[in-house]
Design a protein around this motif. Structure first.
Motif, mmCIF file in Angstrom:
data_model
loop_
_atom_site.group_PDB
_atom_site.id
_atom_site.type_symbol
_atom_site.label_atom_id
_atom_site.label_comp_id
_atom_site.label_asym_id
_atom_site.label_seq_id
_atom_site.Cartn_x
_atom_site.Cartn_y
_atom_site.Cartn_z
ATOM 1 N N VAL A 103 0.838 -1.209 0.000
ATOM 2 C CA VAL A 103 0.000 0.000 0.000
ATOM 3 C C VAL A 103 0.871 1.257 0.000
ATOM 4 N N LEU A 104 1.924 1.269 0.807
ATOM 5 C CA LEU A 104 2.806 2.439 0.835
ATOM 6 C C LEU A 104 3.555 2.610 -0.484
ATOM 7 N N THR A 105 3.912 1.516 -1.127
ATOM 8 C CA THR A 105 4.564 1.608 -2.444
ATOM 9 C C THR A 105 3.608 2.229 -3.452
ATOM 10 N N TRP A 106 2.372 1.750 -3.467
ATOM 11 C CA TRP A 106 1.381 2.327 -4.382
ATOM 12 C C TRP A 106 1.209 3.815 -4.124
ATOM 13 N N ALA A 107 1.144 4.203 -2.869
ATOM 14 C CA ALA A 107 0.974 5.625 -2.537
ATOM 15 C C ALA A 107 2.164 6.435 -3.049
ATOM 16 N N GLY A 108 3.384 5.959 -2.799
ATOM 17 C CA GLY A 108 4.573 6.670 -3.273
ATOM 18 C C GLY A 108 4.636 6.763 -4.788
ATOM 19 N N LEU A 109 4.325 5.681 -5.465
ATOM 20 C CA LEU A 109 4.347 5.672 -6.933
ATOM 21 C C LEU A 109 3.295 6.616 -7.507
ATOM 22 N N MET A 110 2.111 6.638 -6.911
ATOM 23 C CA MET A 110 1.049 7.513 -7.420
ATOM 24 C C MET A 110 1.388 8.986 -7.196
ATOM 25 N N ILE A 111 1.933 9.307 -6.031
ATOM 26 C CA ILE A 111 2.343 10.694 -5.774
ATOM 27 C C ILE A 111 3.483 11.073 -6.710
ATOM 28 N N GLY A 112 4.454 10.173 -6.871
ATOM 29 C CA GLY A 112 5.560 10.424 -7.794
ATOM 30 C C GLY A 112 5.082 10.601 -9.225
ATOM 31 N N ARG A 113 4.087 9.838 -9.612
ATOM 32 C CA ARG A 113 3.522 9.942 -10.964
ATOM 33 C C ARG A 113 2.907 11.315 -11.177
ATOM 34 N N ARG A 114 2.207 11.806 -10.161
ATOM 35 C CA ARG A 114 1.623 13.156 -10.242
ATOM 36 C C ARG A 114 2.717 14.217 -10.334
ATOM 37 N N MET A 115 3.777 14.036 -9.554
ATOM 38 C CA MET A 115 4.876 15.000 -9.546
ATOM 39 C C MET A 115 5.604 14.996 -10.885
ATOM 40 N N GLN A 116 5.605 13.860 -11.555
ATOM 41 C CA GLN A 116 6.273 13.751 -12.853
ATOM 42 C C GLN A 116 5.713 14.773 -13.819
ATOM 43 N N GLY A 117 4.412 15.001 -13.768
ATOM 44 C CA GLY A 117 3.784 15.997 -14.626
ATOM 45 C C GLY A 117 4.204 17.410 -14.274
ATOM 46 N N TRP A 118 4.457 17.652 -13.010
ATOM 47 C CA TRP A 118 4.863 18.987 -12.566
ATOM 48 C C TRP A 118 6.286 19.323 -13.001
ATOM 49 N N PHE A 119 7.176 18.328 -13.006
ATOM 50 C CA PHE A 119 8.576 18.578 -13.276
ATOM 51 C C PHE A 119 8.969 18.317 -14.729
ATOM 52 N N GLY A 120 8.044 17.807 -15.521
ATOM 53 C CA GLY A 120 8.286 17.601 -16.944
ATOM 54 C C GLY A 120 9.501 16.746 -17.227
#
Length: 183
Positions: free
Chosen positions: A145-162
């Motif tokens: 569950v914590l891995t999924w949370a980290g990956l999903m947050i990181g995925r969102r951040m990926q859009g912010w940092f291009g």
């Protein structure tokens, strides 16, 4: 009954602390362009490794607890640093062919690096005689569950940092590996 609740709470807190490695590394790895199916698979794989590694640790716990806990920390830190450097390096190259990605062999390295500390804890729990099924269930589910949370947050951040997201992700993984060396 009170003893069981206390043990579940203690083991849950321990599982959460161990799963935070997977969460933190997931933040960095999530910046690698991942599809939802890959995120699901990565979380599941991390969960499985967080079951296998403490099980192996518990089995070996009666013999080698002090020796392996230190070695496991160094190996885990080295693997994270290697993965972070590779991710950082591949982000700087013109072609985007990465040697280590969160699929196949790269996923195994990723899963192993964040679950080595679970092996060390399993060594100790094996010596203490903790309930194996309870430990493995809590460690696996919470890490997943914590891995999924980290990956999903990181995925969102990926859009912010291009285009710099993979560079940032690699730097996060490397920094986390360095941090593990000095803890």
């Amino acid at each position: 009954m009170t003893l069981l609740v206390g043990e579940v709470l203690t083991l849950s807190l321990m599982a959460f602390a161990l799963g935070m490695d997977a969460f933190s590394v997931g933040l960095g790895m999530g910046m690698y362009k991942l599809r939802y199916r890959q995120i699901l698979y990565i979380g599941f794989t991390i969960g499985v490794f967080h079951v296998i590694m403490p099980l192996l640790g518990m089995m070996a716990g009666k013999f080698l607890s002090v020796y392996f806990s230190e070695i496991a920390a160094y190996i885990g830190a080295g693997l994270l640093m290697l993965l972070g450097l590779q991710m950082f390096w591949s982000s700087l190259k013109a072609e985007k062919e990465s040697l280590l990605t969160p699929v196949g062999f790269g996923l195994l390295i990723f899963a192993l690096s964040v679950s080595l500390d679970s092996f060390s804890v399993g060594l100790t729990l094996g010596v203490l005689g903790a309930k194996t099924a309870l430990v493995l269930t809590l460690f696996g589910v919470i890490a997943m569950v914590l891995t999924w949370a980290g990956l999903m947050i990181g995925r969102r951040m990926q859009g912010w940092f291009g285009k710099y997201s993979e560079t940032l992700g690699g730097a996060i993984l490397f920094a986390f590996g360095v941090k593990m060396l000095f803890m």
